[in-house]
Design an enzyme around this catalytic site. Structure first.
Site, PDB file in Angstrom:
ATOM      1  N   CYS A 121       0.851  -1.204   0.000  1.00 43.34           N
ATOM      2  CA  CYS A 121       0.000   0.000   0.000  1.00 43.34           C
ATOM      3  C   CYS A 121       0.882   1.247   0.000  1.00 43.34           C
ATOM      4  CB  CYS A 121      -0.928  -0.036   1.218  1.00 43.34           C
ATOM      5  SG  CYS A 121      -2.120   1.329   1.275  1.00 43.34           S
ATOM      6  N   CYS A 122       1.905   1.275   0.867  1.00 46.81           N
ATOM      7  CA  CYS A 122       2.837   2.418   0.887  1.00 46.81           C
ATOM      8  C   CYS A 122       3.541   2.556  -0.462  1.00 46.81           C
ATOM      9  CB  CYS A 122       3.877   2.247   1.992  1.00 46.81           C
ATOM     10  SG  CYS A 122       3.270   2.518   3.667  1.00 46.81           S
ATOM     11  N   CYS A 203      -0.920   8.605   7.123  1.00 45.81           N
ATOM     12  CA  CYS A 203      -2.280   8.368   6.635  1.00 45.81           C
ATOM     13  C   CYS A 203      -3.200   8.078   7.830  1.00 45.81           C
ATOM     14  CB  CYS A 203      -2.301   7.183   5.690  1.00 45.81           C
ATOM     15  SG  CYS A 203      -1.357   7.452   4.175  1.00 45.81           S
ATOM     16  N   CYS A 206      -3.367   4.650   9.549  1.00 50.33           N
ATOM     17  CA  CYS A 206      -2.087   4.178  10.073  1.00 50.33           C
ATOM     18  C   CYS A 206      -1.498   5.126  11.114  1.00 50.33           C
ATOM     19  CB  CYS A 206      -1.108   3.978   8.916  1.00 50.33           C
ATOM     20  SG  CYS A 206      -1.711   2.768   7.719  1.00 50.33           S
ATOM     21  N   CYS A 231       7.908   3.598   6.021  1.00 46.39           N
ATOM     22  CA  CYS A 231       7.074   3.305   4.848  1.00 46.39           C
ATOM     23  C   CYS A 231       7.925   2.987   3.636  1.00 46.39           C
ATOM     24  CB  CYS A 231       6.154   4.478   4.557  1.00 46.39           C
ATOM     25  SG  CYS A 231       7.000   6.032   4.403  1.00 46.39           S
TER      26      CYS A 231
END
Ligand code: SF4
Length: 249
Positions: A121-122, A203, A206, A231
């Site tokens: 995702c990162c 985010c 997170c 990340c």
């Protein structure tokens, strides 16, 4: 209680550190004229750096990553910066198709399922857009400080990233109190989430508030082991699970 009330205290040697940070920025702006960008996370440290760039009219571009998962309070800083300083902020977003495909395949809570999915995702939301931000640059400025975590204890004022770019960290030796002293003294705009015990803001899914006595970055990816808590933007030794670049942020 506000972050300013809690933290704004200059530690001994603050004026020297401030002068040095400005020297580091000036030198980098000269050495990399037209090819240097501040990759701002919009966090407190980065707001200090943006203020220094604007106040001293340093020719350093501003860029940020709009991951699509930021808190509204974080995104709202982008127009605030532009209004306050009259500077444009380059905004880099993830490729929509990549995000759609990832969420369709893994769900919108994939980051909690495994470190691999979180890093993927990162990779999509941060690393690939950062690669675009840095594509035509040979230097970037970050708000990294040695104090932020054990993983960051060796931050230098200037280093070379794994793509050969200069990575400039003018606040490497600043304390958290220094950062807030500067913000308070110069009326620097900042994310109101810092007033809600979120020293490190990423985010929304997170990031959580930290408790008294917890580590500075305890609210980031709190369900993971300490060593995994980056990340991929600022980690030399790890490659992102979805790899487009080798740079850090
Ligand atoms: S911080 Fe969380 S939401 Fe943001 S890109 Fe990384 S895993 Fe995805």
């Amino acid at each position: 209680m506000s972050a300013i009330a809690l933290y704004a205290r200059a530690s001994a040697g603050f004026e020297d550190r401030l002068g040095h940070a400005l020297d580091v920025l000036r030198t980098a702006a000269q050495q990399h004229a037209g090819r240097i960008v501040q990759a701002t996370s919009l966090g407190a440290e980065d707001m200090v750096i943006t203020d220094l760039i604007a106040r001293h009219q340093l020719p350093i571009a501003l860029g940020t990553l709009e991951t699509g998962m930021l808190h509204a309070q974080t995104s709202a800083l982008i127009p605030r910066i532009e209004e306050r300083y009259g500077l444009q902020v380059e905004v880099y977003r993830p490729v929509a198709e990549s995000v759609l495909h990832f969420v369709k395949t893994n769900g919108d809570r994939a980051m909690y399922q495994s470190i691999e999915l979180r890093k993927a995702c990162c990779g999509i939301r941060k690393l690939e857009p950062l690669a675009r931000m840095l594509a035509k640059r040979d230097a970037w400025v970050t708000g990294l400080r040695r104090e932020q975590s054990n993983n960051r204890g060796v931050v230098s004022f200037s280093e070379t990233d794994d793509q050969g770019r200069a990575k400039i960290n003018p606040l490497a030796d600043w304390s958290w109190n220094d950062v807030w002293h500067y913000i308070a003294s110069n009326d620097v705009p900042y994310n109101p989430l810092h007033d809600e015990f979120m020293p490190s803001i990423g985010c929304a899914p997170c990031t959580r508030a930290i408790a008294v006595g917890e580590d500075f970055r305890a609210g980031r990816w709190w369900w993971e082991d300490e060593k995994a808590k980056e990340c991929g933007l600022h980690v030399h030794e790890e490659k992102p699970a979805v790899s487009m670049i080798g740079v850090k942020a």
